[in-house]
Design an enzyme around this catalytic site. Structure first.
Site, PDB file in Angstrom:
ATOM      1  N   GLY A  72       0.800  -1.221   0.000  1.00 49.82           N
ATOM      2  CA  GLY A  72       0.000   0.000   0.000  1.00 49.82           C
ATOM      3  C   GLY A  72       0.832   1.269   0.000  1.00 49.82           C
ATOM      4  CB  SER A  73       3.728   2.405   2.005  1.00 52.21           C
ATOM      5  OG  SER A  73       3.103   2.399   3.257  1.00 52.21           O
ATOM      6  CG  ASN A 152      -5.429   4.149   8.832  1.00 50.55           C
ATOM      7  OD1 ASN A 152      -5.876   5.162   8.289  1.00 50.55           O
ATOM      8  ND2 ASN A 152      -4.336   4.171   9.552  1.00 50.55           N
ATOM      9  CD  GLN A 180      -7.145  -0.416   7.133  1.00 51.37           C
ATOM     10  OE1 GLN A 180      -7.880  -1.323   7.522  1.00 51.37           O
ATOM     11  NE2 GLN A 180      -5.859  -0.371   7.453  1.00 51.37           N
ATOM     12  CB  SER A 200      -1.941  -3.403   1.181  1.00 49.62           C
ATOM     13  OG  SER A 200      -1.059  -4.220   1.917  1.00 49.62           O
ATOM     14  CG  HIS A 202      -0.331  -6.844   5.079  1.00 54.04           C
ATOM     15  ND1 HIS A 202      -0.389  -6.450   6.389  1.00 54.04           N
ATOM     16  CD2 HIS A 202       0.004  -5.741   4.380  1.00 54.04           C
ATOM     17  CE1 HIS A 202      -0.078  -5.165   6.471  1.00 54.04           C
ATOM     18  NE2 HIS A 202       0.157  -4.723   5.268  1.00 54.04           N
ATOM     19  CB  THR A 238      12.578 -10.533 -10.907  1.00 59.01           C
ATOM     20  OG1 THR A 238      13.653 -10.424 -11.821  1.00 59.01           O
ATOM     21  CG2 THR A 238      11.973 -11.930 -10.974  1.00 59.01           C
ATOM     22  CB  CYS A 326       2.888   6.250  24.519  1.00 56.01           C
ATOM     23  SG  CYS A 326       3.510   7.404  25.729  1.00 56.01           S
TER      24      CYS A 326
END
Lengths: 395, 147
Positions: A72-73, A152, A180, A200, A202, A238, A326
């Protein structure tokens, strides 16, 4: 008590066993390079073509409009950088929203350094782009609009068809980050006037490290990786054959199971939301109640901080995520939660749980029972809660 | 990412709570950055810290550093408590990840803020104690340039 309840499916999903099975022969047996002349390699070219067809069908696109990438990125980077560069002679203005993934936002910042102007649209309190503001932001030098299909963090689904219609009416390219949404919601690139779309593997029970960019025929997009002739010379290297096969298998599976899966997840999602709202005071559901991904639950719990919450949940075998500073590696909480108007304190106390089809109601009961206790425990420790009670807040 | 000691002090924090009519209280940090610590000190006539309690809004490291800091100052004289630096707190916890070092600074700051409050109320001068800043994050952590 060694339970593991995985509620972070927006981060990544389990690769489906049938997907792994489809991939395996392409590591040790059918490992040939698709560019080879001999049949052993060239056969893999046909294998790749079939995956392209599967994916194209899922979007109502044409196979040659699907370009495989590493995820995706990369797709987001490619779409924005290459389109902006190709269309720069027409204009140097790009429109996006404040709640995009960092793969979009940081690419936009890069474009700004290259002399492009970027408008970052506000969203409403549920995270939805306002169409009148979008239309008002379009200028004569606007070349690209990039708005994500679904968010997301808070799961909000954008009015993609309406956005596409506006872009189309003004002759502006429309890219959507559908990482998403793809495999979870039905998507039709023609009906929605989508010119480019990122996805994407995954996020839909496929493997990591593989994705694609849909580029509508006729859209001028420069090569992203220069080298060999792979991907119509636009993305050399490839091919990741096992990854592409896995992605194809995952898409095939996702399309086949989508209706039933979404219905099941939505029911569980609403059950989880209902229990939390009923049983935990001073919480807030973030995102739109209706225009929402079937598997997304995102709450803010006042007076407590997200990372503490996650560590305690982890102690109970529950995997979830948060938009607190955090967990983001910076001092600021999630840009998405700030964009929907949450104060910093509330944004720090957010919890995202993203379900899968495998989650059961019994597991969610276990989650809520533990969550309740943890929230009470952390509030007892919180000076903010102490002040709130002293000001007359009800415990 | 956290040491066993940090996890222990997070899961079983020592000295959580409030002290009524405390000799000194200090609150530092801010909600914007995601951590706030409040320390209550009960100090006897010989300037010995008889009891200490804390409340913290923050991440695992923030809770653990608060807990450890209270353990380190309990039973000490106010002068000895001044020696409890962020480094001492970090060492006692077997270290913190680099992004969490500011939590230990906050713990030191919270103790100092409570001591400052005590000193002011009683007209005492504590050697080396300075008026605490309300926000230790100011000017910290500039984003690196990206290309």
């Amino acid at each position: 008590m060694d339970r593991l309840i995985y509620l972070d499916n927006a981060a990544t999903t389990k690769t489906a066993p049938e997907v792994v099975e489809a991939m395996l022969p392409f590591f040790t047996e059918r490992f040939g390079n698709p560019s080879g002349i001999y049949g052993f390699g060239a056969a893999n070219k046909d294998v790749i073509s079939r995956q392209r067809e599967t994916i194209a069908r899922a979007l109502n696109a044409k196979p040659f409009e699907i370009y495989f990438t590493a995820g995706g990125s990369e797709s987001d980077n490619w779409a924005l950088k290459a389109a902006a560069e190709a269309y720069a002679p027409k204009g140097r203005h790009v429109i996006t929203s404040k709640i995009e993934h960092h793969a979009i936002l940081h690419t936009c910042e890069y474009l700004e350094k290259q002399g492009f102007e970027v408008t970052y649209l506000d969203v409403d309190e549920n995270g939805i782009v306002r169409l009148d503001e979008l239309e008002a932001a379009i200028r004569s030098d606007t070349v690209l609009i990039s708005i994500m299909y679904a968010n997301n963090e808070i799961g909000t689904i954008q009015p993609i068809r309406e956005i596409g219609e506006i872009a189309n009416a003004h002759g502006v390219l429309f890219h959507t980050d559908a990482v998403q949404a793809f495999g979870h919601l039905p998507i039709n690139v023609d009906e929605c006037h989508i010119d480019m779309l990122s996805a994407s593997g995954h996020k839909l029970n496929g493997p990591k490290g593989i994705g694609f960019l849909y580029i509508r025929k006729g859209v001028k997009v420069r090569s992203f990786v220069h080298g060999g002739a792979q991907e119509r010379k636009r993305r050399a290297g490839t091919e990741n054959v096992p990854g592409i096969v896995g992605l194809g298998a995952a898409v095939e599976r996702a399309v086949r199971t989508m209706g039933e899966r979404a219905a099941r997840e939505e029911k569980l999602r609403n059950y989880l939301i209902g229990r939390i709202e009923k049983e935990i005071p001073y919480c807030r559901l973030n995102g739109d109640r209706v225009k929402r991904l079937p598997n997304n639950v995102n709450f803010s719990f006042r007076f407590i901080e997200g990372e503490s919450l996650l560590i305690m949940l982890d102690g109970k075998g529950i995997c979830a995520s948060s938009g607190s500073a955090c967990t983001s590696g910076s001092l600021d909480p999630s840009h998405v939660l700030l964009a929907i108007g949450l104060p910093h304190e509330t944004a720090h106390g957010s919890l995202r749980m993203t379900l899968s089809e495998e989650v059961t109601e019994e597991e969610l009961d276990y989650v809520v029972d533990n969550l309740k206790e943890i929230v009470v425990r952390l509030r007892r420790m919180s000076p903010l809660y102490e002040d709130f009670v002293k000001r007359g807040g009800v415990e | 990412m956290y040491s066993e000691k940090v996890m222990d002090h997070f899961q079983n924090p020592r000295n959580v709570g409030e002290i009524e009519n405390a000799s000194g209280t200090g609150t530092v940090g801010n909600a914007k950055c995601g951590d706030i610590m409040r320390i209550y000190l009960d100090i006897d006539e010989n300037q010995v810290i008889r009891d200490v309690k804390f409340k913290t809004f923050g991440c695992g490291a923030a809770v653990a550093t608060s807990s450890m800091a209270t353990e380190l100052v309990k039973g000490k004289s106010v002068q000895e408590a001044m020696q409890v630096t962020n480094k001492a707190v970090m060492e006692a916890l077997d270290g913190l990840p680099p992004v969490k070092v500011h939590c230990s600074l906050l713990a030191e700051e919270a103790i100092h803020a409570a001591l400052w409050d005590y000193a002011e109320k009683n007209g005492i001068h504590i050697e080396g104690l300075q008026k605490p800043k309300s926000d230790i994050h100011e000017g910290e952590e500039e984003d690196e340039e990206e290309y």
